[in-house]
Enzyme design. Structure first.
Site, PDB file in Angstrom:
ATOM      1  CB  THR A  40      -0.906   0.034   1.240  1.00 61.05           C
ATOM      2  OG1 THR A  40      -0.077  -0.058   2.413  1.00 61.05           O
ATOM      3  CG2 THR A  40      -1.888  -1.129   1.235  1.00 61.05           C
ATOM      4  CB  SER A  63       5.085  -2.719   6.068  1.00 63.38           C
ATOM      5  OG  SER A  63       6.330  -3.347   5.919  1.00 63.38           O
ATOM      6  CG  HIS A  64       1.591   2.467   4.410  1.00 57.94           C
ATOM      7  ND1 HIS A  64       0.547   2.118   3.564  1.00 57.94           N
ATOM      8  CD2 HIS A  64       1.325   3.741   4.793  1.00 57.94           C
ATOM      9  CE1 HIS A  64      -0.286   3.136   3.460  1.00 57.94           C
ATOM     10  NE2 HIS A  64       0.159   4.129   4.184  1.00 57.94           N
ATOM     11  N   PRO A  65       0.941  -0.969   5.434  1.00 57.63           N
ATOM     12  CG  PRO A  65       1.102  -2.981   4.233  1.00 57.63           C
ATOM     13  CD  PRO A  65       1.796  -1.684   4.455  1.00 57.63           C
TER      14      PRO A  65
ATOM     15  CG  HIS B 162      -2.484   7.370   4.554  1.00 58.69           C
ATOM     16  ND1 HIS B 162      -3.506   6.723   5.196  1.00 58.69           N
ATOM     17  CD2 HIS B 162      -1.901   6.433   3.767  1.00 58.69           C
ATOM     18  CE1 HIS B 162      -3.542   5.453   4.819  1.00 58.69           C
ATOM     19  NE2 HIS B 162      -2.582   5.253   3.957  1.00 58.69           N
TER      20      HIS B 162
END
Lengths: 111, 371
Positions: A40, A63-65, B162
């Protein structure tokens, strides 16, 4: 079981696969779909908010996801190596975010 | 007192093993091939000497300043830990002396010791800076949670994560976010209850990005969460790991936006969407930069770590001309970690690389064409 990866966010869910390879794939993603991608990135924030679960080819427990799915409280399996090749759009899968197992499932199974 | 010897300039640093162990644990859980858009390990060698020289000047100018005050200027304990890690790697690449390695290690160690109440390297999975009195005060703000609230707060947190990547790139977002805790609140709520604090700050870095941040709706968000039967740990790089049901397990919460407690959660949904939208816009802008501008942006993002500390000691926070010149028209090093096929060998190498007591000169791969 059709795939095994690293379970990084707990939960069991079944849903329809949507393979995301680029931003052009984003528009067809529906609420409750299973997001399947190589890894992602920040452009997928809206998709991740709608996803019932996330499956990635690569990645680790931080990690990001993995981070995002734990915040969202949805199951996530990373490091499957080839989920984006083995699965196809529209496949119904059942995923276990703790064990890392992904299996085929009919949408009405266990309903 | 623990860590006292570092103030005396003695080579032996009592917490050095904690630092190495904790960083190894954090890095070992990461997939180091996924850092983007500019891989920090691939760009490190290009400006290693210039980057370290700049920080050595900062350390010299900071000598007589209050360490806790300086630590807070570097945003978060995790940002300090990461800065220490990357600086030591750069210092070894730049063939700095043992004395300089220890100078760097001692400085950042002193900041963490001054700020963290325990576990300065998060070796035991904790990030604790708040006193019992401060926690007691936070508890008075709490409201009852439910699964719907947990999901909405989760979306807000995800949007903020994000945005942090879009503003600062990977391995830098600790400038922007931090997880604190776990704080034991079982004496108030009963057995199995813990509190965590998710903090997002510097969400509108005007000095870094100018007018690009105009549409970001707030500067700082804090989410206070009390969980039941959820285990929370985090590593030295502020990666939070929850084991348990964070949706049904969230029992109490409070939300603070720009210093004001939020009473109406309808605002949360708007914020989540707005922040998520801005994160996509800024990520697209970041990843659309050409190679030379990507490297420049990366240096500015890294240096932004020091914006307030540099204000405090009276020097310019921006990358030096030497740093900018060092990366200009140069390719990145070949993927730093790709030569290691064996995970254990990679970790063994990394362990030696980040230990300031060991002087090594790592061999670099041939530079590859980039983009």
């Amino acid at each position: 079981m059709i795939l095994k990866g690293l379970g990084v966010s707990q939960g069991i869910v079944k849903g329809k696969v949507k393979i995301i390879k680029s931003t052009s794939d984003h528009s067809n993603f529906e609420e409750g779909d299973i997001l399947v991608t190589r890894i992602t990135d920040p452009t997928m924030v809206m998709l991740m908010n709608k996803a019932a679960g996330i499956i990635c080819d690569i990645g680790g427990v931080t990690s990001h996801p993995s981070i995002i799915s734990r915040e969202l409280g949805i199951p996530c399996v990373v490091a499957t190596k080839n989920a984006t090749q083995k699965l196809k759009d529209g496949d119904i899968v059942k995923m276990n975010g703790r064990s890392g197992h992904i299996s085929r499932g009919e949408k009405n199974e266990f309903d | 007192m623990e860590g006292q010897d570092i103030y005396l300039g003695v080579r032996k640093m009592s917490l050095i093993d904690d630092y190495v162990d904790s960083m190894m644990s954090g890095l070992g859980s990461m997939d180091l091939t996924t850092l983007e858009p500019i891989d920090c390990f691939d760009i490190c060698p290009l400006y290693a000497k210039e980057g370290v020289d700049r920080v050595l000047r900062i350390i010299k100018k900071s000598k007589f300043h209050n360490k806790k005050k300086l630590a807070k200027k570097l945003f978060t304990p995790s940002a300090i830990r990461i800065e220490l890690l990357l600086l030591l790697i750069k210092a070894k690449i730049a063939k700095k002396s043992q004395e300089d390695l220890m100078k760097i290690a001692n400085f950042y160690n002193s900041l963490l010791i001054a700020w963290c109440l325990e576990d300065p390297y998060a070796k035991n999975g904790k990030n604790i800076i708040h006193t019992k009195q401060e926690i007691s005060k936070f508890l008075t703000h709490l409201k009852i949670a439910n699964p719907d609230i947990a999901r909405r707060l989760g979306k807000l947190t995800a949007a903020c994560y994000h945005l942090s990547y879009s503003l600062y790139s990977d391995i830098n977002p600790q400038i922007c976010y931090e997880n604190f805790g776990p704080y034991d609140v079982s004496d108030v709520f009963g057995k199995g209850h813990i509190m965590t604090i998710k903090q997002f700050h510097e969400l509108k870095p005007r000095r870094l990005l100018g007018d690009k941040v105009n549409d970001i709706p707030c500067k700082k968000i804090r989410v206070y969460c009390v969980y039941k039967d959820v285990n929370f740990t985090l590593d030295a790089l502020s990666h939070a790991i929850y084991d348990g049901d964070t949706i049904n397990g969230l029992k109490y919460y409070a939300l603070d936006i720009d210093g004001a407690l939020v009473k109406n959660l309808n605002k949360v949904d708007f914020l989540s969407e707005k922040i998520a939208g801005e994160s996509v816009k800024l990520w697209d802008e970041l990843t659309s930069l050409d190679f030379e501008n990507s490297k420049i942006r990366y240096l500015f993002q890294r240096c932004y770590n020091y914006v307030y500390l540099c204000d405090e000691i009276g020097i310019d926070w921006k990358p030096s001309n030497d740093m900018l010149k060092a990366v200009k028209n140069r390719n990145l090093v070949n993927n730093f970690w790709s030569k290691f096929k064996d995970q254990q060998k990679k970790l063994d190498f990394l362990r030696v690389l980040i230990d300031p007591r060991i002087e090594i000169l790592p061999k670099l791969n041939k530079q590859k064409q980039q983009k």
